[in-house]
Design an enzyme around this catalytic site. Structure first.
Site, mmCIF file in Angstrom:
data_model
loop_
_atom_site.group_PDB
_atom_site.id
_atom_site.type_symbol
_atom_site.label_atom_id
_atom_site.label_comp_id
_atom_site.label_asym_id
_atom_site.label_seq_id
_atom_site.Cartn_x
_atom_site.Cartn_y
_atom_site.Cartn_z
ATOM 1 N N HIS A 138 1.200 -1.548 -0.499
ATOM 2 C CA HIS A 138 -0.118 0.132 -0.377
ATOM 3 C C HIS A 138 0.508 1.411 0.513
ATOM 4 O O HIS A 138 0.158 2.474 -0.180
ATOM 5 C CB HIS A 138 -1.078 -0.001 1.008
ATOM 6 N N ASP A 171 -0.719 -10.356 -6.457
ATOM 7 C CA ASP A 171 -1.268 -9.913 -5.612
ATOM 8 C C ASP A 171 -2.598 -10.503 -5.152
ATOM 9 O O ASP A 171 -3.822 -10.224 -5.160
ATOM 10 C CB ASP A 171 -1.660 -8.399 -5.031
ATOM 11 N N ASP A 173 -3.321 -10.993 -1.469
ATOM 12 C CA ASP A 173 -3.433 -10.464 0.106
ATOM 13 C C ASP A 173 -5.090 -10.728 -0.233
ATOM 14 O O ASP A 173 -5.491 -9.973 -1.617
ATOM 15 C CB ASP A 173 -2.732 -9.078 -0.207
ATOM 16 N N PHE A 184 2.704 2.085 -11.298
ATOM 17 C CA PHE A 184 3.120 1.427 -13.164
ATOM 18 C C PHE A 184 2.126 1.143 -13.600
ATOM 19 O O PHE A 184 1.802 0.350 -15.465
ATOM 20 C CB PHE A 184 3.946 -0.021 -12.585
ATOM 21 N N SER A 194 -4.423 -8.489 -8.897
ATOM 22 C CA SER A 194 -4.888 -8.287 -8.407
ATOM 23 C C SER A 194 -6.423 -9.226 -7.622
ATOM 24 O O SER A 194 -7.059 -8.522 -8.703
ATOM 25 C CB SER A 194 -4.632 -6.393 -7.571
HETATM 26 ZN ZN ZN Z 1 -4.104 -7.154 3.274
#
Ligand code: ZN
Length: 433
Positions: A138, A171, A173, A184, A194
């Site tokens: 983040h 990603d 997460d 980017f 993501s």
């Molecule tokens: Zn997280």
């Protein structure tokens, strides 16, 4: 097939930092994970390294000088004099990014490990590099965000871009990887993919219509999901989209952020993955044999974070490990069952079959549209503009380095003479303020 060469980076100090008593981010989880990895004997299957702390010079490759100066100077004891800067840089007591003791040191340890991993991959010294203290996705150029201060991922990707024409960032997460995507967003040299909870959830970005801009149009891939994602639905989406990315984009290297807040029972995350379901993504990525940097990320039920990252390390070294937790320094954390794998609770998956299918089709179409697009010259490697040393030797970069004083590694030969690092004009967004 020869065995995957795995390099593992762990700094013994990184787990000693403390965000504060009620803060969900606990660096202590890194010690738990490390000791579980030791307990299972997985360390014997890898090359283990103590990473260097990233220098200011290295971190300014992405972050602004003023922001890093602020992080280096402020502490819980002198907060008052930094009031306006705390607002500007989104740190301090009214944010989720407290100024804790050693905040920059913590960030430099996590970042140094990601950079060391990237350098080893780029030099062909390993096939997979692991840094569970990294993955702080983040952090922005001049702003802390979501418990992250320095974006080790962006910095590691910049390192990989010195050697590889295209880098894929993945990603998994539970939160959107906004800091990396933003850095980017306007380049086709990095594709970001993501999967995350979306809608009334931090950081609020990551809709599937966010696909990039300028040269980067189409190169940000986002799967916005609802609560309750299970192993099967997650992988039924992940695998075909990832396959398509590999077909269309053909990255030279992959950075895989393995945030553990997407597994069941997380203190903040509402997904319902098991260790095996989460690790299936790791296994699937590994199968392609592309040089891969594996990073940590979120994860707030710390005994499960340790379970997950230990299990994923075992997957990476291709070692079967028993379900029974071995005796280790933090054994009591795994009470009452002392087992590795989680017992799932019944939880409703709020993603309908139709909505998941629609997301999959939309993302596959987005990727299909890239094929044959004039901006994507997959067979052609761009000139290594970051690697070639400037013969005039009077660039601004050199002067900056001299001012840093502490940036020995940056100047050293092992960093393949990068005194002439010029960012691609579309690589990083312009300074906002
Ligand atoms: Zn997280």
């Amino acid at each position: 097939m020869t065995k995957t060469r795995v390099s593992y980076f762990y700094h013994p100090e990184v787990g000693h930092f403390y965000y504060g008593p009620s803060h969900p981010m606990k660096p202590h989880r890194l010690k738990l994970a490390h000791h579980l990895i030791l307990g299972y004997g997985i360390y014997k299957e890898m090359d283990c390294y103590r990473p260097h702390p990233a220098t200011m010079g290295e971190m300014t490759e992405f972050h602004s000088e003023e922001y890093l100066q602020f992080l280096s100077k402020c502490s819980p004891d002198n907060l008052r004099q930094y009031h306006s800067q705390m607002q500007r840089f989104n740190a301090g007591e009214y944010t989720d990014c407290p100024v804790f003791d050693g905040v920059l040191e913590f960030s430099s340890l996590s970042t140094g490990a990601s950079l060391d991993g990237a350098v080893q991959l780029a030099q062909g010294q390993c096939d997979v590099a692991v840094n569970w203290s990294g993955g702080l996705h983040h952090a922005k150029k001049s702003e802390a965000s979501g418990f992250c201060y320095v974006n080790d991922i962006v910095l590691a990707i910049l390192e990989l871009l010195k050697v590889y024409a295209r880098v894929l960032y993945i990603d998994i997460d539970v939160h959107h990887g906004d800091g990396v995507e933003e850095a980017f967003y306007c380049t086709d040299r990095v594709m970001t993919f993501s999967l995350h909870k979306y809608g009334d959830f931090f950081p609020g970005t990551g809709h599937s219509s966010e696909t990039g801009a300028k040269e980067g149009t189409g190169f940000s891939v986002n799967a916005p999901l609802q609560s309750g994602m299970c192993d099967r639905t997650y992988n039924d989406l992940f695998q075909p989209v990832f396959d398509k990315i590999m077909e269309v984009y053909q990255p030279g290297a992959i950075v895989l952020q393995c945030g553990a807040d997407s597994i069941a029972g997380d203190r903040l995350g509402p997904f319902n993955l098991t260790l095996k379901g989460h690790a299936a993504c790791v296994k699937y990525v590994k199968k392609y044999g592309v040089p891969t940097l594996v990073l940590g990320g979120g994860g707030y039920t710390i005994r499960n974070v340790a379970r997950l990252w230990c299990y994923e390390t075992a997957v990476l070294v291709e070692k079967e490990i028993p379900n029974e937790i071995p005796f280790n320094d933090y054994y009591e954390y795994y009470a009452p069952d002392f087992e590795l794998h989680l017992k799932l609770e019944d939880k409703e998956n709020q993603n309908s079959k139709e909505s998941l299918e629609a997301i999959k089709i939309e993302l596959l179409q987005q990727l299909q549209n890239l094929q044959g697009a004039p901006s994507v010259q997959m067979q052609q490697v761009p000139p290594p503009f970051r690697v070639i040393k400037n013969t005039t030797n009077d660039s601004d970069d050199d002067n900056d380095d001299d001012n840093d004083g502490d940036d020995q590694r940056h100047k050293s030969k092992t960093r393949h003479g990068d005194g002439d690092r010029k960012p691609h004009e579309a690589e990083l967004y312009d300074q906002v303020d």
